[in-house]
Structure formats: structure tokens, C-alpha cells
Design an enzyme around this catalytic site. Structure first.
Site, PDB file in Angstrom:
ATOM      1  N   ASP A  88      -1.545  -0.781   5.989  1.00 31.60           N
ATOM      2  CA  ASP A  88      -1.747  -0.261   7.348  1.00 31.60           C
ATOM      3  C   ASP A  88      -3.160   0.225   7.629  1.00 31.60           C
ATOM      4  O   ASP A  88      -3.521   0.474   8.766  1.00 31.60           O
ATOM      5  CB  ASP A  88      -0.778   0.898   7.609  1.00 31.60           C
ATOM      6  CG  ASP A  88      -1.239   2.174   6.921  1.00 31.60           C
ATOM      7  OD1 ASP A  88      -1.610   2.097   5.728  1.00 31.60           O
ATOM      8  OD2 ASP A  88      -1.240   3.239   7.568  1.00 31.60           O
ATOM      9  N   ASP A 144       0.885  -1.159   0.000  1.00 31.04           N
ATOM     10  CA  ASP A 144       0.000   0.000   0.000  1.00 31.04           C
ATOM     11  C   ASP A 144       0.931   1.220   0.000  1.00 31.04           C
ATOM     12  O   ASP A 144       2.118   1.092   0.323  1.00 31.04           O
ATOM     13  CB  ASP A 144      -0.864  -0.042   1.269  1.00 31.04           C
ATOM     14  CG  ASP A 144      -1.630   1.242   1.472  1.00 31.04           C
ATOM     15  OD1 ASP A 144      -2.287   1.696   0.524  1.00 31.04           O
ATOM     16  OD2 ASP A 144      -1.556   1.807   2.583  1.00 31.04           O
TER      17      ASP A 144
END
Length: 614
Positions: free
Chosen positions: A507, A314
Site C-alpha cells: 500500500d 507488505d
């Protein structure tokens, strides 16, 4: 361990007394041997009997009991005691190794709060953190652990977050700041409004991760468990055949001789080295990883990391800081400080992350008396009156709408154009900063033969491509919603080899589905969301992507040690089993093939605890 050590020492002293001193009375010598055996072996015999009554017959306790009692039966008292004595020495090594690896985890996880000071009816009550409800106010004094997650409503202090994030520098906690349970309050007294019950708090979730870390078995462990289930009854049957059949069909063969061979065969056949050392290697690997600030939820994931071929990231909060910061200030006909000042004053009443980043960059107290008025224009920016000047702060559309000539900025990020009294005076670039550690992480992954490094982001295409170019990523997919990320990962899973693994690193809450889908889900534990940490298989407590490389090195080292132990143990056992069956080895070689190999394998497994950050 201390009790077991004392028992072994006493039994060892008695064993050597009987072995060295000649009492001219065989009965006295044998009695000393039996006492020595009872001291170290009674526990094993009890376990064997207890397991038999529970239907679990064929385990190492059964093998040790049958082999040693059989040795007594044929008059080999010293060898019977030696087998049990060395077996217990092996068990002691195992206890030491497990204890050491547990300590390496518990030293990191010594964060469980003992109590919470709660304000109730105007008084402070010291209660169990489990009894505190959301919305209650807790007081945390200097030196105390933060017992629950919440926001500071009064006071300021420095927090030691080392146990959670690995950061050596304290983190400042002021009014409005979030604090996480498990940190240690270093100086000031702070009042915190609780936002999560203890069961949902950061410290509780992390402790739960660690306590369950070794519950999931890897393929290698499953192999050993299944191997022992079939292996043990087979060797017992072979031993019975060795003891009974040759005396019946071979001329001049004595029963005692072949019983001795069968007993030696049983001692050698005990799969202790494999059953003990392999789970221990994985447990040690999990302990070693925790030393580096990497929590691995199970040994199956520790094994899988070694086969990683594709690493997917990400962007925001993983490869970048996830915090907007002023990256560039370009002033025209005024100073940069003056440009920052008028922009910060204009943005003073806004709580938008962009406004907060400008005020942070300005870094001075704002005199609100100078702010005559401010008006936010949706989708455009802000019109303000600062002192005697009219100020415009906003995007290209605002400049065009107000017919102000300006120079377009092509930098990546959010651009704030500023005009004073309808005259263009410069721009400020605000962007998410790339983590310094990210560059190192990508470079090291490529050095470790990772076939592909990929980034998935919901951000704009030009932003994603800019970050990917700076980091040297192989592929980037931008402007993705959570379902788009899942689709891309599903496609990437088809590109890996049959044994290869795909790891996804994220996250945020929106990363949880992809973390669960990937072969190995890796979450950022310091600042990552609860949903991401829960869905992940591995948690990086320091939020450093380079820890992935450390985890890969540790995983490969663990698997190498496991393979060494399997090959070494099986080779020695097969060799001595053949020698025992043909009467070419004594009980002493049998002892070495069982206990000696176990001790060597355990010492080898301990090497996995010696870890270094790459």
C-alpha cells in the site's frame, strides 16, 4: 439496444408472414424476405463493404454477407434471412451482456464530480473540477460529491465513502482531516483546501483505471485474434474449392448443389462464438470483480490471478491497520484511567503518532491549565510538570538514566514507561493493530492451495515475527529497505513453477517498485498511496486482504467459462463443417453452428457476472 431490438422484431414478423402465409405468388413472398433481410442485414453488408475498402476483408461481416447473398443466389430466401436474423439476435445478446457488465462497473464508479464550488474574491464560483488549482478553497455542501482531494480547514461532516472503499459506515471529516474526491458529503458544510489537481485526484485515477480496464489483452484473447486472422481466409479458400472443384471432377455433380454446400460451410465457419464470447467473458469478469470492490486493470491480469502460487504481503497498512493504537495499559498503585490521563497530558503538545494514539485512548478534553511545563528529551521521552506532580514518560533509557526502578515489559510494540514523582506507576503498550480481515485472508489462501504466504516488512524483526506467527504466514523477512524487498521478491520469483504466478500486496510508496516487479501487483486502494495504486495491476478498494481470495475464485471461474466456450464452439463447428462439406447438413444446421453456438456461449459468459464474496 432498443433500436436493434425493434428492428429484429419487425424483421421477425415479416419473416414469419412470408414463411407461414402462402400468397400464391413467389415474387410477393421473396419481396417480403428481401425487405426483412434489408431491415436486419443492411448494416452488416455496409460494414463488410467498408472493411473491404480499408483492407480488412476476412471478418465475420464478410462471411455473413457472402453466405447470405449466396443463399439468395441459389433461391434459399428463407435461409438467407434466417442466418442474418439469428446473427443479429446473437449481436443483441452480446450488447445486453456488455451493457450489463459495464453497468456493474459504472454503478461502482458513479463518482465523477460534476462541479466544484470555489471561493474566489470573496464569492463562490461553480466551476469544472479541472479548473481548480492546488491551494484554492472549495466549499462542499450536504449531498454534494467531494470534487478534489484536500484537507478540511473549516466545518465538520460525515462522508459516504462507499463508492471508494466499500465501507457502509460514514467516515467523520473534521478540521485537519484529509478528504478524498468521490466521497459524498452527507450533512455539514465543509471548507477544503485542495492538495491535488483533478487529473491527480483519487477519483480521476480510479476512473482512469476502470476506463482502461479492458484495454490489455490476455493470452486467450490474443489466441482468438490470431486464430481468426489465419482461420477466416483458409475457410473462404476451402469454400471456393467446394463450390468449384467437385462440379468439374465429379460426374452428375451440379454447381448449385455444391455452391449451397460451400455457402453452408461459410456460415458455419464464421468464428463469432469465439470472437464474441471470449472477450465478453473477460470483460464480464472485470465487471464482476468491480462489484466486489476489486479493480482489475486488464484481462491479462484477470487470467494470471488464476495461476497464483505465491502471495507476498507488505505489513503496515496491508496486514495491519497502519495506525498506532494503545493495545495495553498496565497501572501500578494508580488507576488505568489516571495513568492514561498523566501520559496524555504529558504528550499534549506533541504531534507524534504515539502521542496522538495516547490522547485518542484517553478520549477526554485536556485542561491545558494543568500543564505547567513539558520538555521533550530526544531519543528518551518527555519530562513534564502536571499540576503539582513531576511526570516522566519514555523508554527504558529514560528510566535507567533517571535511576527509576521499573519492571521491563516484553510485549511487542512501543512501550511508554511512566513515573510520577520518581516512582514507577506502570506502562502503556502502543502497537499497530492486525486487521481482523487478515486472519481470514491467510486462512482462505491456504485452503485455496496457495503454496507460500510471505511477509516483507521494514519493521523490527521481533515485530514482524510476532505478526507472522499470529497470522500463520509461512515466511517473514524483516528490517528491509525498498531495495531489500525487491531482492527478496526476485528470489521468490525463482521458486514458483513455470506457469505459476507471484502476487505482491502492498500500500505504500516504498512498495511501488515491488508491485511493478511482481507477476501481479495488488494495491490497497482505500488508504494506499497514489504510487502504489499506479504501479499495481489490481486494486482492492476496500483495503481487505481477503478480497484476494475472491479475485482468485472469480479468475478461475472466468477461465473455466472461457475454456468451456472454446471447446464447445470448436467441437460443434468442426462437426457441422464436416457435415456441410459432405452435403449432410442444411443451412439451418449451419445457422445453429454459427449463431446458436454464439448465443449459448454468450449466455454462458454472462454467468461470470454472478459473483459472491467468499
Amino acid at each position: 439496444m432498443k433500436k436493434k431490438g425493434i428492428k429484429i422484431i419487425i424483421a421477425l414478423v415479416l419473416f414469419f408472414i412470408a414463411l407461414i402465409i402462402n400468397f400464391n405468388n413467389e415474387w410477393i413472398n421473396n419481396t417480403i424476405y428481401i425487405i426483412s433481410y434489408i431491415i436486419v442485414g443492411l448494416e452488416i453488408v455496409r460494414k463488410a463493404i467498408r472493411n473491404i475498402t480499408r483492407g480488412k476483408v476476412f471478418d465475420e461481416n464478410f462471411l455473413m454477407t457472402v453466405a447470405t447473398i449466396g443463399a439468395f443466389a441459389v433461391g434459399e430466401f428463407p435461409e438467407a434471412v434466417a442466418v442474418m436474423l439469428f446473427y443479429q439476435v446473437g449481436e443483441l445478446f452480446q450488447s445486453y451482456a456488455v451493457d450489463k457488465s459495464r453497468k456493474s462497473i459504472s454503478s461502482l464508479m458513479d463518482i465523477r464530480p460534476d462541479f466544484a464550488n470555489v471561493e474566489r474574491n470573496g464569492k463562490l464560483e461553480k466551476v469544472d473540477p479541472d479548473d481548480v488549482k492546488i491551494g484554492e478553497i472549495i466549499v462542499i455542501k450536504p449531498g454534494e460529491k467531494v470534487p478534489l482531494d484536500g484537507y478540511v480547514i473549516e466545518g465538520k461532516s460525515s462522508l459516504d465513502t462507499k463508492a471508494l472503499t466499500g465501507e457502509s459506515l460514514p467516515r467523520e471529516a473534521t478540521e485537519g482531516e484529509e478528504v478524498l474526491s468521490g466521497c459524498i458529503n452527507l450533512n455539514g458544510v465543509i471548507k477544503v483546501e485542495v492538495t491535488k489537481e483533478y487529473g491527480e485526484s483519487t477519483v480521476s485515477k480510479i476512473l482512469d483505471l476502470v476506463e482502461n480496464a479492458s484495454s490489455k489483452k490476455s493470452k486467450s484473447e490474443n489466441f482468438i485474434t490470431k486464430f481468426a486472422q489465419y482461420y477466416t481466409p483458409i475457410v473462404v479458400i476451402i469454400a471456393v474449392i467446394i463450390a468449384i472443384l467437385p462440379p468439374l471432377i465429379i460426374k452428375d455433380a451440379t454447381f448449385s448443389d455444391w455452391l449451397y454446400r460451400a455457402l453452408s460451410f461459410l456460415v458455419v465457419s464464421c468464428p463469432c462464438a469465439l470472437v464474441i464470447s471470449i472477450p465478453l467473458s473477460f470483460f464480464g469478469g472485470i465487471g464482476g470483480a468491480s462489484k466486489m470492490g476489486v479493480l482489475i486493470k486488464g484481462s491479462n491480469y484477470l487470467e494470471a490471478i488464476a495461476n497464483t502460487e505465491i502471495v507476498v504481503f507488505d505489513k503496515t497498512g496491508t496486514l495491519t491497520e497502519g495506525v498506532f493504537e494503545v493495545q495495553k495499559v498496565k497501572a501500578i498503585d494508580i488507576s488505568e484511567e489516571e495513568l492514561l490521563k498523566v501520559t496524555a497530558y504529558s504528550e499534549n503538545y506533541s504531534n507524534h503518532p504515539i502521542a496522538l494514539s495516547v490522547k485518542k485512548a484517553f478520549g477526554k478534553e485536556i485542561d491545558e491549565k494543568q500543564i505547567v511545563k513539558t520538555q521533550e528529551l530526544s531519543g528518551l521521552g518527555i519530562v513534564a510538570r502536571i499540576g503539582e506532580q513531576d511526570v516522566l514518560v519514555g523508554n527504558e533509557k529514560l528510566m535507567n538514566e533517571r535511576q527509576i526502578k521499573f519492571t521491563k515489559c516484553n510485549d511487542i510494540g512501543t512501550i511508554l514507561y511512566v513515573a510520577i514523582e520518581r516512582k514507577y506507576v506502570g506502562y502503556i503498550v502502543i502497537a499497530d493493530k492486525i486487521k481482523e480481515d487478515s486472519v481470514k485472508a491467510i486462512a482462505n489462501l491456504k485452503k485455496n492451495n496457495i503454496k507460500q504466504t510471505v511477509m516483507l516488512t521494514g519493521d523490527r524483526k521481533n515485530v514482524g515475527e510476532s505478526v507472522a506467527k499470529k497470522l500463520g504466514l509461512d515466511k517473514v523477512y524483516a528490517e528491509l529497505l525498498p531495495d531489500g524487498k525487491v531482492e527478496k521478491v526476485e528470489n521468490l520469483l525463482k521458486e514458483k513453477s513455470e506457469k505459476g504466478k507471484l502476487a505482491f500486496v502492498g500500500d505504500g510508496i516504498n512498495d511501488a517498485p515491488v508491485l511493478a516487479l511482481a507477476d501481479i501487483g495488488i494495491a490497497m486502494g482505500g488508504l494506499g498511496s497514489d504510487a502504489a495504486i499506479e504501479a499495481a495491476d489490481v486494486v482492492l478498494m476496500t483495503d481487505e486482504p481477503s478480497k484476494i481470495v475472491n479475485a482468485i475464485h472469480l479468475s478461475k471461474k472466468t477461465m473455466r467459462i472461457v475454456r468451456e466456450n472454446i471447446i464447445f464452439a470448436i467441437f460443434i463447428k468442426v462437426l457441422v463443417l464436416i457435415l456441410s462439406a459432405f452435403g449432410l447438413s442444411t443451412m439451418w444446421e449451419a445457422v445453429f453452428a454459427d449463431v446458436g453456438v454464439s448465443v449459448i456461449a454468450i449466455i454462458n459468459a454472462l454467468r461470470v457476472l454472478r459473483v459472491k464474496n467468499k
